[in-house]
Design a protein around this motif. Structure first.
Motif, PDB file in Angstrom:
ATOM      1  N   ARG A 148       0.834  -1.210   0.000  1.00 20.88           N
ATOM      2  CA  ARG A 148       0.000   0.000   0.000  1.00 20.88           C
ATOM      3  C   ARG A 148       0.868   1.260   0.000  1.00 20.88           C
ATOM      4  NH1 ARG A 148      -5.457  -0.530   1.404  1.00 20.88           N
ATOM      5  NH2 ARG A 148      -5.539   1.680   0.900  1.00 20.88           N
ATOM      6  N   GLU A 149       0.395   2.284  -0.708  1.00 17.36           N
ATOM      7  CA  GLU A 149       1.118   3.551  -0.768  1.00 17.36           C
ATOM      8  C   GLU A 149       0.738   4.435   0.414  1.00 17.36           C
ATOM      9  OE1 GLU A 149       0.636   5.544  -4.462  1.00 17.36           O
ATOM     10  OE2 GLU A 149       1.415   3.876  -5.663  1.00 17.36           O
ATOM     11  N   THR A 150       1.721   5.066   1.005  1.00 16.97           N
ATOM     12  CA  THR A 150       1.503   5.998   2.110  1.00 16.97           C
ATOM     13  C   THR A 150       2.421   7.202   1.930  1.00 16.97           C
ATOM     14  OG1 THR A 150       3.098   4.738   3.429  1.00 16.97           O
ATOM     15  CG2 THR A 150       0.766   4.262   3.796  1.00 16.97           C
ATOM     16  N   ILE A 151       2.115   8.263   2.651  1.00 14.20           N
ATOM     17  CA  ILE A 151       2.908   9.489   2.569  1.00 14.20           C
ATOM     18  C   ILE A 151       3.583   9.720   3.917  1.00 14.20           C
ATOM     19  CG2 ILE A 151       2.859  11.977   2.157  1.00 14.20           C
ATOM     20  CD1 ILE A 151       0.210  11.502   0.604  1.00 14.20           C
ATOM     21  N   PRO A 152       4.903   9.604   3.994  1.00 14.29           N
ATOM     22  CA  PRO A 152       5.574   9.840   5.272  1.00 14.29           C
ATOM     23  C   PRO A 152       5.526  11.315   5.658  1.00 14.29           C
ATOM     24  CG  PRO A 152       7.179   9.451   3.533  1.00 14.29           C
ATOM     25  CD  PRO A 152       5.837   9.181   2.933  1.00 14.29           C
ATOM     26  N   VAL A 153       5.348  11.566   6.945  1.00 17.41           N
ATOM     27  CA  VAL A 153       5.324  12.940   7.451  1.00 17.41           C
ATOM     28  C   VAL A 153       6.764  13.383   7.684  1.00 17.41           C
ATOM     29  CG1 VAL A 153       4.552  14.464   9.294  1.00 17.41           C
ATOM     30  CG2 VAL A 153       3.070  12.612   8.508  1.00 17.41           C
ATOM     31  N   THR A 154       7.214  14.363   6.928  1.00 17.84           N
ATOM     32  CA  THR A 154       8.586  14.860   7.007  1.00 17.84           C
ATOM     33  C   THR A 154       8.624  16.170   7.795  1.00 17.84           C
ATOM     34  OG1 THR A 154       8.297  16.022   4.910  1.00 17.84           O
ATOM     35  CG2 THR A 154       9.162  13.769   4.821  1.00 17.84           C
ATOM     36  N   PRO A 155       9.807  16.609   8.199  1.00 21.26           N
ATOM     37  CA  PRO A 155       9.898  17.868   8.970  1.00 21.26           C
ATOM     38  C   PRO A 155       9.313  19.078   8.250  1.00 21.26           C
ATOM     39  CG  PRO A 155      11.934  16.618   9.163  1.00 21.26           C
ATOM     40  CD  PRO A 155      11.102  15.911   8.131  1.00 21.26           C
ATOM     41  N   ASP A 156       9.327  19.068   6.905  1.00 25.59           N
ATOM     42  CA  ASP A 156       8.780  20.206   6.149  1.00 25.59           C
ATOM     43  C   ASP A 156       7.325  19.976   5.738  1.00 25.59           C
ATOM     44  OD1 ASP A 156       9.241  18.194   4.359  1.00 25.59           O
ATOM     45  OD2 ASP A 156      10.274  19.447   2.864  1.00 25.59           O
ATOM     46  N   PHE A 157       6.609  19.151   6.498  1.00 28.37           N
ATOM     47  CA  PHE A 157       5.215  18.828   6.183  1.00 28.37           C
ATOM     48  C   PHE A 157       4.375  20.089   6.005  1.00 28.37           C
ATOM     49  CE2 PHE A 157       0.874  18.206   7.829  1.00 28.37           C
ATOM     50  CZ  PHE A 157       0.403  17.294   6.900  1.00 28.37           C
ATOM     51  N   ASP A 158       3.582  20.136   4.922  1.00 27.38           N
ATOM     52  CA  ASP A 158       2.698  21.260   4.618  1.00 27.38           C
ATOM     53  C   ASP A 158       1.250  20.808   4.804  1.00 27.38           C
ATOM     54  OD1 ASP A 158       1.318  23.439   3.693  1.00 27.38           O
ATOM     55  OD2 ASP A 158       2.064  23.318   1.624  1.00 27.38           O
ATOM     56  N   ARG A 159       0.614  21.312   5.854  1.00 32.47           N
ATOM     57  CA  ARG A 159      -0.757  20.908   6.166  1.00 32.47           C
ATOM     58  C   ARG A 159      -1.719  21.251   5.027  1.00 32.47           C
ATOM     59  NH1 ARG A 159      -3.006  23.449  11.514  1.00 32.47           N
ATOM     60  NH2 ARG A 159      -4.103  24.960  10.219  1.00 32.47           N
ATOM     61  N   LYS A 160      -1.477  22.341   4.341  1.00 29.62           N
ATOM     62  CA  LYS A 160      -2.380  22.746   3.257  1.00 29.62           C
ATOM     63  C   LYS A 160      -2.341  21.770   2.084  1.00 29.62           C
ATOM     64  CE  LYS A 160      -2.113  27.693   4.335  1.00 29.62           C
ATOM     65  NZ  LYS A 160      -1.696  29.038   3.845  1.00 29.62           N
ATOM     66  N   ALA A 161      -1.222  21.090   1.916  1.00 33.92           N
ATOM     67  CA  ALA A 161      -1.092  20.150   0.803  1.00 33.92           C
ATOM     68  C   ALA A 161      -1.845  18.848   1.072  1.00 33.92           C
ATOM     69  CB  ALA A 161       0.379  19.850   0.539  1.00 33.92           C
ATOM     70  N   LYS A 164       0.785  19.559  14.316  1.00 29.10           N
ATOM     71  CA  LYS A 164       1.027  20.132  12.992  1.00 29.10           C
ATOM     72  C   LYS A 164      -0.112  19.821  12.012  1.00 29.10           C
ATOM     73  CE  LYS A 164       4.867  17.941  12.388  1.00 29.10           C
ATOM     74  NZ  LYS A 164       6.177  17.540  11.797  1.00 29.10           N
ATOM     75  N   PHE A 165      -0.995  18.865  12.375  1.00 31.39           N
ATOM     76  CA  PHE A 165      -2.097  18.513  11.476  1.00 31.39           C
ATOM     77  C   PHE A 165      -3.334  19.378  11.688  1.00 31.39           C
ATOM     78  CE2 PHE A 165       0.409  14.657  12.320  1.00 31.39           C
ATOM     79  CZ  PHE A 165       0.911  14.458  11.040  1.00 31.39           C
ATOM     80  N   GLY A 166      -3.286  20.261  12.673  1.00 32.56           N
ATOM     81  CA  GLY A 166      -4.417  21.125  12.941  1.00 32.56           C
ATOM     82  C   GLY A 166      -5.522  20.395  13.685  1.00 32.56           C
ATOM     83  N   PRO A 167      -6.785  20.847  13.543  1.00 32.70           N
ATOM     84  CA  PRO A 167      -7.892  20.183  14.239  1.00 32.70           C
ATOM     85  C   PRO A 167      -7.927  18.690  13.905  1.00 32.70           C
ATOM     86  CG  PRO A 167      -8.631  22.223  13.212  1.00 32.70           C
ATOM     87  CD  PRO A 167      -7.250  21.966  12.700  1.00 32.70           C
TER      88      PRO A 167
END
Length: 338
Positions: A212-225, A245-248
């Motif tokens: 399965r494909e997943t997206i690792p959370v990196t230090p430069d994570f952009d919540r808007k993306a 960092k993920f907001g609500p």
């Protein structure tokens, strides 16, 4: 009088005929490892023997060399013949069959009978004595089918996404996390992972045990993306700056312990999902029956209560103390998700 096939020592389960230990909790010269969870695969042993998938995870976690033995392939070690057989707990997990002079003992490791689509399905092994885990060895523990839990989790995620909230789902980084990711509907949105989870994902992908494909959370994570994502992470990450960092967000926890009232409150999560990589009460009893064993040794769990019930059913059952912590209970202490 001959030595028993297996004995219980301060270092762990020992086979005198082969001079080997199974899942030892103190350093030993030679260790057979049932699976790569940290309470079973510990550092400091002289040599390690495991299934190929478990070996890959041990190398990743401990940085040690591991010899491999495929499922059902017998190996003569000293005066014993040993083999690994699928336990269904997590990818690569095994039961250990040990035969000495025609007498067969089996060490279950951790196991479950429900096929999860990820782990090699559990296979019963006929034996004279069965050393069984009983993490959930009470009648209250009965699991729903995986498809029903998947629907619950995806429904929770959809509702959170519609409300503009992230969904933070806590799970052990090896096995449970990949099982949950495989249950998620990628059409709902992006699936993000904590570094501990992604590390296991990467090892399992490399050996073809997870796709399965997943997206690792990196230090430069952009919540808007990645708005309102599903985030699979160790529960120890909840309430930290990393989680903020993920907001609500709403937090959920996936564990067999969610069956008990009060556990979700003590965990401090908003939603509990009852799903376990261990056998529930009916599955424990079925597994024991299918071995044909008369001598049963319950370990790590409700050992005394479970042994008492087994004796009432005609088994010779003796509880055995161990130092296995249980990946759904104490793993956060080692930095993994419970």
């Amino acid at each position: 009088m001959a030595d028993p096939v297996l004995s219980f020592t301060e270092r762990g389960i020992y086979c005198p005929a082969a001079d080997i230990y199974i899942d030892p909790w103190r350093p030993v010269p030679r260790a057979l490892i049932t699976h790569a969870h940290s309470d079973h695969a510990r550092p400091g042993h002289g040599s390690y023997l495991a299934t190929p998938v478990t070996a890959a995870m041990i190398r990743h976690r401990l940085g040690v060399e591991v010899e491999t033995l495929p499922y059902a392939e017998p190996r003569r070690i000293g005066g014993a013949t040993v083999s690994f057989h699928p336990a269904g707990h997590v990818p690569g997990s095994a039961q250990v069959r040990v035969e000495v002079g025609g007498e067969v003992w089996v060490v279950s490791g951790d196991y479950k009978l429900e096929t999860d689509g990820l782990s090699e399905p559990f296979e019963p092994v006929r034996c004279h004595a069965f050393i069984t885990e009983c993490t959930f060895g009470l009648p209250v523990f009965r699991w729903q089918p995986q498809a029903e839990i998947a629907a619950e989790i995806n429904g929770w995620w959809r509702a959170n996404r519609a409300a503009g909230r992230a969904s933070l789902l806590g799970a052990y980084s090896l096995g449970k996390a990949q099982r949950l990711i495989s249950m998620l509907d990628p059409e709902i949105g992006p699936i993000l992972t904590h570094g501990a989870v992604e590390g296991s994902n990467a090892v399992l992908r490399e050996i073809g045990a997870f796709d399965r494909e997943t997206i690792p959370v990196t230090p430069d994570f952009d919540r808007k993306a990645h708005p309102a994502p599903m985030v699979v992470a160790p529960p120890s990450a909840f309430g930290t700056s990393w989680a903020r960092k993920f907001g609500p967000a709403q937090t959920g926890f996936a564990s067999g312990w969610m069956r008990l009232r009060g556990v979700r409150r003590r965990r401090g999560v908003q939603r509990g999902f009852v799903i376990s990589d261990h056998a529930d009460w009916p599955a424990l009893l079925r597994a024991i029956k299918e071995t044909g064993a008369e001598n049963i040794y319950p370990t790590h769990g409700y050992t005394d209560i479970f042994a008492q019930y087994l004796r009432s059913e005609g088994y010779d059952a003796t509880p055995v103390p161990t130092e296995f912590g249980g990946d759904e209970d104490a793993a956060e202490k080692t930095g993994d998700a419970a």
